[in-house]
Design an enzyme around this catalytic site. Structure first.
Site, PDB file in Angstrom:
ATOM      1  N   ASP A  83       0.908  -1.008   0.088  1.00  0.00           N
ATOM      2  CA  ASP A  83      -0.252  -0.354   0.354  1.00  0.00           C
ATOM      3  C   ASP A  83       0.937   1.028  -0.389  1.00  0.00           C
ATOM      4  O   ASP A  83       2.326   1.490   0.949  1.00  0.00           O
ATOM      5  CB  ASP A  83      -0.686   0.077   1.510  1.00  0.00           C
ATOM      6  CG  ASP A  83      -1.867  -1.198   1.002  1.00  0.00           C
ATOM      7  OD1 ASP A  83      -2.000  -2.522   0.446  1.00  0.00           O
ATOM      8  OD2 ASP A  83      -2.277  -0.888   1.636  1.00  0.00           O
ATOM      9  N   HIS A 139       4.672  -7.611  -0.078  1.00  0.00           N
ATOM     10  CA  HIS A 139       4.072  -8.992  -0.548  1.00  0.00           C
ATOM     11  C   HIS A 139       4.864  -8.881  -1.733  1.00  0.00           C
ATOM     12  O   HIS A 139       5.131  -8.440  -2.316  1.00  0.00           O
ATOM     13  CB  HIS A 139       2.531  -8.625   0.141  1.00  0.00           C
ATOM     14  CG  HIS A 139       1.777  -8.708   0.606  1.00  0.00           C
ATOM     15  ND1 HIS A 139       1.712  -9.924   1.143  1.00  0.00           N
ATOM     16  CD2 HIS A 139       1.572  -7.870   1.629  1.00  0.00           C
ATOM     17  CE1 HIS A 139       1.076  -9.762   1.943  1.00  0.00           C
ATOM     18  NE2 HIS A 139       0.750  -8.973   2.587  1.00  0.00           N
ATOM     19  N   SER A 242       8.376   3.150   5.376  1.00  0.00           N
ATOM     20  CA  SER A 242       8.958   3.743   4.706  1.00  0.00           C
ATOM     21  C   SER A 242       8.815   3.749   3.023  1.00  0.00           C
ATOM     22  O   SER A 242       7.920   3.757   2.772  1.00  0.00           O
ATOM     23  CB  SER A 242      10.609   3.426   4.515  1.00  0.00           C
ATOM     24  OG  SER A 242      11.672   3.721   4.024  1.00  0.00           O
TER      25      SER A 242
END
Length: 270
Positions: A83, A139, A242
Site C-alpha cells: 500500500d 508482499h 518507508s
C-alpha cells in the site's frame, strides 16, 4: 526545509524510536496509538485486530495484519507489493533511475556496487512510498525464488516528497536491504529503503535485519536453499514506514503506474 536532517543524530533517534515502539506500558501504548490512529486516519476496520487495546505495543499495531478480504490479489502477472503512493515509475535508462525533479541516481549506487547491477542497464523501476497510515507489510508482486540478500549501511534521511526533491541520491545513500529473486521475468530486485525513525526492516526468511546497525555491507546467499514465494505472499515488513524500489528487466508490458498514484497491495499493475 531539510537542512536539519543533515545535523541530527539519525541513527540514535531511530534507536530511541525502535525502543519506544516496543514499550508495553498499557496506558502509554494505548494513548499514543489512539492519537496516531486519529491523526493519520488509519482504517482499523481492515485489520484482523480492530481495537488498539488488542496490540502488545505500538510496533505490533504498526505492522498489523489485515483481514484476508481487505486485499484481493489480482489476476495479472504482476501485482502491487505494498500500500502506498507512487513516488516515481518508469524505464531504467543507461542504468540510471529518476528520483525526483532534477535528481537521478544509478542502479549501481542503489545496489551498493553489486555486480548484478549490469542486469538492470535497462528495464523498469517503481518507487513506492509508504506513509504512516499505510499497511506496512511487503508482499510478492509475482512468484519468485530467493537468490540472495544484501544489507547496505547508510544514512537515515526522511523519504518523503520534499526530501526526495532536495537530497541527492536519497535512495542510494539511505540504509537499505536488497532482495534478489529469480522470476519468470528474469532476475528482479526489491530494495527496502530505511528512513529516519524507520531503521528497522525484516524479512520472512531472515527475521529482523536491523538493528543492530552495521558499518559494512552484509551478504546473505540462499542459492542452496529452496526459498520460494508465491504472488501475494508476505516478503517482509517495515518496522515504521518507508519506501520500496522494485527493479525489473525489460518485458513486453510496462507497469501501469504513474507518479502520485495511490496504490494498494494486490492490485494488478499491467
Amino acid at each position: 526545509m531539510i537542512w536539519w536532517q543533515y545535523i541530527i543524530p539519525q541513527h540514535s533517534l531511530s534507536k530511541l524510536m525502535f525502543r519506544f515502539a516496543r514499550l508495553e506500558n498499557i496506558w502509554l501504548k494505548n494513548k499514543f496509538t489512539h492519537w496516531f490512529v486519529k491523526s493519520y486516519q488509519v482504517n482499523l476496520s481492515e485489520a484482523v485486530r480492530e481495537k488498539v487495546e488488542d496490540y502488545q505495543h505500538f510496533n505490533d499495531f504498526f505492522t498489523r495484519a489485515l483481514k484476508p478480504e481487505a486485499r484481493k490479489i489480482g489476476s495479472a502477472n504482476i501485482v502491487c507489493p505494498v500500500d502506498g503512493t507512487v513516488s516515481q515509475s518508469g524505464e531504467i535508462s543507461h542504468a540510471t533511475i529518476f528520483q525526483a525533479k532534477n535528481h537521478y541516481y544509478t542502479v549501481s549506487a542503489l545496489l551498493g556496487g553489486d555486480y548484478r547491477a549490469d542486469q538492470f542497464e535497462s528495464g523498469y523501476f517503481s518507487t513506492i512510498y509508504l506513509s504512516p497510515k499505510d499497511y506496512h507489510r511487503i508482499h510478492m508482486p509475482f512468484d519468485g525464488k530467493l537468490v540472495s540478500m544484501d544489507y547496505i549501511p547508510g544514512d537515515l534521511f526522511s523519504v518523503n516528497k520534499a526530501t526526495a526533491e532536495g537530497v541527492d541520491n536519497l535512495f542510494a545513500r539511505n540504509e537499505r536491504v536488497v532482495c534478489y529473486f529469480q522470476t519468470q521475468f528474469g532476475l528482479c530486485a526489491f530494495v527496502l529503503v530505511g528512513a529516519i525513525f524507520v531503521g528497522s526492516m525484516q524479512t520472512v526468511w531472515e527475521g529482523q535485519i536491523n538493528p543492530p546497525y552495521q558499518k559494512k555491507v552484509q551478504n546473505f546467499d540462499y542459492t542452496n536453499q529452496n526459498i520460494e514465494l508465491k504472488k501475494g505472499e508476505e516478503m517482509g515488513r517495515f518496522n515504521m514506514g518507508s519506501t520500496i524500489v522494485m527493479l525489473m528487466p525489460n518485458q513486453e508490458s510496462k507497469l501501469n503506474l504513474s507518479a502520485g498514484q495511490i496504490v494498494r497491495m494486490g492490485e494488478s499493475l499491467i
